[in-house]
Each structure stands twice: as structure tokens, then as C-alpha cells.
Scaffold this motif. Structure first.
Motif, PDB file in Angstrom:
ATOM      1  N   GLY A 137       0.793  -1.230   0.000  1.00 30.98           N
ATOM      2  CA  GLY A 137       0.000   0.000   0.000  1.00 30.98           C
ATOM      3  C   GLY A 137       0.821   1.274   0.000  1.00 30.98           C
ATOM      4  N   ARG A 138       2.060   1.217   0.543  1.00 29.16           N
ATOM      5  CA  ARG A 138       2.886   2.442   0.539  1.00 29.16           C
ATOM      6  C   ARG A 138       3.701   2.575  -0.730  1.00 29.16           C
ATOM      7  N   PHE A 139       3.790   1.484  -1.503  1.00 30.72           N
ATOM      8  CA  PHE A 139       4.530   1.550  -2.769  1.00 30.72           C
ATOM      9  C   PHE A 139       3.588   2.003  -3.879  1.00 30.72           C
ATOM     10  N   THR A 140       3.239   3.300  -3.840  1.00 26.11           N
ATOM     11  CA  THR A 140       2.417   3.860  -4.911  1.00 26.11           C
ATOM     12  C   THR A 140       3.191   5.028  -5.480  1.00 26.11           C
ATOM     13  N   PHE A 141       2.925   5.313  -6.746  1.00 26.35           N
ATOM     14  CA  PHE A 141       3.784   6.279  -7.419  1.00 26.35           C
ATOM     15  C   PHE A 141       3.139   7.643  -7.587  1.00 26.35           C
ATOM     16  N   ASP A 142       1.838   7.724  -7.373  1.00 29.68           N
ATOM     17  CA  ASP A 142       1.176   9.006  -7.591  1.00 29.68           C
ATOM     18  C   ASP A 142       0.478   9.520  -6.344  1.00 29.68           C
ATOM     19  N   ALA A 154      11.828   2.945  -6.535  1.00 30.32           N
ATOM     20  CA  ALA A 154      10.921   2.069  -7.304  1.00 30.32           C
ATOM     21  C   ALA A 154      10.267   2.863  -8.438  1.00 30.32           C
ATOM     22  N   ARG A 155       9.875   4.114  -8.141  1.00 32.73           N
ATOM     23  CA  ARG A 155       9.236   4.931  -9.183  1.00 32.73           C
ATOM     24  C   ARG A 155      10.212   5.180 -10.333  1.00 32.73           C
ATOM     25  N   LEU A 205       9.097  -9.214 -13.417  1.00 33.55           N
ATOM     26  CA  LEU A 205      10.412  -8.665 -13.070  1.00 33.55           C
ATOM     27  C   LEU A 205      10.260  -7.845 -11.792  1.00 33.55           C
ATOM     28  N   CYS A 206      11.043  -8.165 -10.778  1.00 36.53           N
ATOM     29  CA  CYS A 206      11.029  -7.360  -9.543  1.00 36.53           C
ATOM     30  C   CYS A 206      12.068  -6.254  -9.701  1.00 36.53           C
ATOM     31  N   PHE A 207      11.614  -5.000  -9.620  1.00 32.78           N
ATOM     32  CA  PHE A 207      12.571  -3.900  -9.868  1.00 32.78           C
ATOM     33  C   PHE A 207      12.966  -3.147  -8.590  1.00 32.78           C
ATOM     34  N   ALA A 208      12.918  -3.826  -7.438  1.00 31.52           N
ATOM     35  CA  ALA A 208      13.344  -3.172  -6.189  1.00 31.52           C
ATOM     36  C   ALA A 208      14.875  -3.274  -6.057  1.00 31.52           C
ATOM     37  N   ARG A 209      15.579  -2.713  -7.038  1.00 28.03           N
ATOM     38  CA  ARG A 209      17.042  -2.784  -7.043  1.00 28.03           C
ATOM     39  C   ARG A 209      17.614  -1.402  -7.366  1.00 28.03           C
TER      40      ARG A 209
END
Ligand SMILES: Cc1ncc(COP(=O)(O)O)c(C=O)c1O
Length: 406
Positions: free
Chosen positions: A224-229, A313-314, A382-386
């Protein structure tokens, strides 16, 4: 070899014949196969597992060390230490208030989100019951349902068309799937693996549907906190009434880079407190106090860390989407939240084979979409938490591979 294989098979079935059908029904993970294939390959960028490349921040680990040194090595509260439950309640109030303050009595500390999910499912269903799971979905939902002896009813989500498509729930398919054995619907927003983030209208439609059929909602809002807008994603908290049948598994794993600590929580109505305490007692008997102290430090002092993870992440989402869109040969919905991109490459319908080829030929570790349900066939997660530098390299390697293999 043949004889050896035969002996192993006979030995295996001798044991498996004595195993409960519900345990046998639990499937192998479709992610582990490709992970095992490529995990030791030099230079492969690993995007198959859903976690950040960052270690837990040291101020969090230090709290656990202090706890150990202070001798907090005994059995503890089954529901979690009061200080942590109070801190979770404060944090939830800050994030989802001000509708009404959350009581600490709603929160139960668990061994990760997975244990919270297991307890939630155990509360609402059992052998022979059915759970509705819109897919593509995180495979552990189905695995946990099957481990109960219950049935998973997949309802495929729909991917829109056009240059910027969006995933959406198929409410008609959900309606058609309900029968007297249906107990619950699992809603995961933002979604692993899609990044789909339900709008308030979509959540309202699910709530009306669940109320109409008397179903539980297992609301997995861990991203829920990983939102981009926005600061956070729309939530059932925004629309629910006190008597709605909703359970929320939660975790410290993703926000604070604590996947290895195995600590999370279940949010549930206060009236279920004793029942949940009993289920904790007879499964794990509580969570190690040093881990709880670490979680407390995370939730009280980790806001900047979370903000930086979300910012990264964004940036990574934007980079991958721009690069993939430019190929003209990749099909995906840009994720609104979470840290996964779910995509397919034109001309490559067999995602499992494609994932193996990408390990060998592009040095990229992706999870095959079939692992997330039938609706995931043909795609990769693809997990992009890098680090953005690594994600730039992934974008370059994958687009080069697509150009070469047109
Ligand atoms: C959607 C979702 N829910 C729950 C979890 C559980 O996380 P954990 O058991 O690591 O706390 C995960 C982890 O990948 C997830 O992706």
C-alpha cells in the motif's frame, strides 16, 4: 540410472502414500525452478524474487541486538509485545486515518505476512470450501488455500488494450464463480505480480459483492505504501464499515527491507482476539522479541527509508516502462504500485522457456508468468526493487535481446 531412479520413485511413493491429500495438493513453486537454475550464474541480475536488494537499515538491526543483549530471550505475548501493537496502531492511524483511530487490539504480530495470511485463511475456510482468487496472483495465496484442503477458484483479470492498457477485475466472472461453497475473496492491491492498484470504485464494487454474498475479504494491501502518484494506495479502510468481514495480512518485509526477519501482522476485528491468540499459540507460539524490537524501530523511525525505497521504485518503473515501450514488441500495463513489472514479449508465448533463455542469453533472472496462475501464461514478472544502475542495465540487456531476437 534407471534402477536408481526406480528405487527413488518407489521410496518416494512409499512415503507419499501415507501423506494427507491436502499436504500432497500443495504445488511446487514455479519461481523456485528458474531461481535454482540461475542462482549461481555469474553476472545474472536477479529479478525473480520479490524483495529489495537493500539490507535492513542498521538502526533496525541495532534494536534487535540491544534486545538480545538485554536478555529478551524468553517466551512472550502471543499477540505481540504491547509496544509494537501500539506503534502499529499509531502508524495505521497516521496512514489510514482520520476516519477513526485504530485500536492496538486490532493487531496481532505474526511470523511474516505469510503467517498472517495463513491464520486469516484458517479463520474463514477449511476443507471443501472455495476461495476466489483473481489472477495473475502471488502463488502463495493458492498454496496456502490448498494446504487447508480448500479449493482455489481462479478468476482471470482482464488486460485492457491500447498503448497504455490497465488490468481490471472481471466482476461478472466473480459473480459467476460464487456458489454455496464460496467463503472468501482474496484481493491484493497493489498487486504482486501486476502492479495493478485498485481504484476506490473497484474496491467498492468488491465490497458490495462480498456483502451481497456474505463472503470474507482477505485484503492483502502490503504494498500500500509503494504507490507512485499518492502517499498510499486506496484501501478497504477507506470504505469499510465496522461489521464488514475483512482481514488484512500485513508485513514488515517490504517497506523496511526485512524479508529475512519473518515478521508481520494480521489486522482483524477485536472480537476475534482470543481466537487469533489461540491460533498463534498452536502454530508458532509467538514471535521472537528481538525481531519485534527491530520491527518497532522500523515503524517508529523508518519513514525516510520507506520514502527512499518508493522513490527508487518509481524511478525504476519509469525507466523500464520507457525502454520496453520503445521496443514496440513488449506487452504490459505500467504498474501503479508495488515493485513488479509483468510483461510479455511478442512471439514468445512460452514464458517458462523464455525465462530460461533470458538467464542464458541476457543474464536476466525473471519469474515465468505461469507461476501466477493460468492468466499469467506468456508473461514474465520482473522485480525492480534494485539499484537504478542495475535496472538501467536490465533495460539495456532486455531491449538488446528483443532487438536481436525479433
Ligand atoms: C502480495 C504479498 N503478500 C504477502 C507477502 C508476504 O510477505 P512475508 O511473508 O515475507 O512477510 C508477500 C511476499 O512476497 C507478497 O508479495
Amino acid at each position: 540410472m534407471q534402477v536408481e531412479g526406480g528405487r527413488n520413485t518407489a521410496e518416494r511413493s512409499r512415503w507419499l502414500d501415507r501423506v494427507q491429500p491436502s499436504a500432497l495438493a500443495v504445488p511446487d513453486s514455479g519461481i523456485v525452478e528458474i531461481f535454482n537454475y540461475g542462482r549461481n550464474r555469474e553476472g545474472v541480475i536477479p529479478l525473480w524474487v520479490g524483495e529489495s536488494d537493500q539490507p535492513t537499515p542498521s538502526f533496525i538491526s541495532a534494536a534487535a541486538i540491544r534486545s538480545l543483549e538485554a536478555g529478551e530471550t524468553f517466551y512472550t505475548y502471543q499477540r505481540g509485545i504491547p509496544a509494537l501493537r501500539e506503534a502499529i496502531a499509531r502508524d495505521m492511524t497516521a496512514l489510514y486515518g482520520p476516519r477513526e483511530a485504530f485500536s492496538p487490539e486490532r493487531f496481532f504480530v505474526t511470523i511474516g505476512g505469510m503467517h498472517a495470511l495463513q491464520i486469516a485463511m484458517r479463520i474463514v475456510g477449511g476443507p471443501g470450501d472455495e476461495f476466489l482468487v483473481p489472477t495473475p496472483a502471488w502463488p502463495n495465496f493458492g498454496g496456502a488455500i490448498m494446504a487447508l484442503g480448500a479449493r482455489v477458484v481462479e478468476t482471470p483479470m482482464r488486460l485492457g488494450s491500447g498503448v497504455h492498457p490497465r488490468w481490471s477485475l472481471d466482476m461478472a466472472a466473480l459473480e459467476a464463480a460464487v456458489n454455496p461453497a464460496t467463503r472468501a475473496i482474496v484481493i491484493n492491491s497493489p498487486s504482486n505480480p501486476l502492479g495493478w492498484t485498485a481504484t476506490l470504485e473497484e474496491l467498492e464494487a468488491v465490497l458490495r459483492f462480498a456483502r451481497r454474498h456474505g463472503l470474507w475479504i482477505i485484503a492483502d494491501e502490503i504494498y500500500g505504501r509503494f504507490t507512485f502518484d499518492a502517499v498510499r494506495a486506496p484501501s478497504f479502510h477507506d470504505i469499510m464499515a465496522a461489521d464488514d468481514l475483512i482481514l488484512f495480512p500485513q508485513t514488515f518485509s517490504k517497506n523496511w527491507a526485512m524479508t529475512g526477519w519473518r515478521i508481520g501482522w494480521l489486522e482483524a476485528p477485536e472480537a476475534l482476539g482470543q481466537l487469533i491468540e489461540n491460533l498463534v499459540q498452536y502454530s508458532t507460539s509467538g514471535v521472537a522479541v528481538p525481531s519485534q524490537r527491530a520491527a518497532l524501530a522500523a515503524i517508529e523511525g523508518g519513514a525516510d527509508f520507506v520514502a527512499e525505497q518508493v522513490r527508487r521504485a518509481r524511478q525504476n518503473r519509469d525507466m523500464l516502462c520507457a525502454a520496453f515501450e520503445a521496443t514496440g514488441r513488449m506487452r504490459f500495463a505500467a504498474p501503479d504500485g508495488g515493485f513488479y513489472l509483468f510483461c510479455g514479449i511478442e512471439g514468445y508465448p512460452d514464458a517458462r522457456r523464455l525465462a530460461f533463455r533470458l538467464v542464458d542469453e541476457a543474464g536476466i533472472g525473471a519469474a515465468p508468468g505461469d507461476a501466477f496462475g493460468a492468466a499469467g501464461a506468456g508473461s514474465l514478472r520482473l522485480c525492480f526493487a534494485r539499484s537504478p544502475a542495475q535496472i538501467a542495465e536490465v533495460a539495456d540487456r532486455l531491449t538488446t535481446w528483443v532487438a536481436r531476437n525479433a
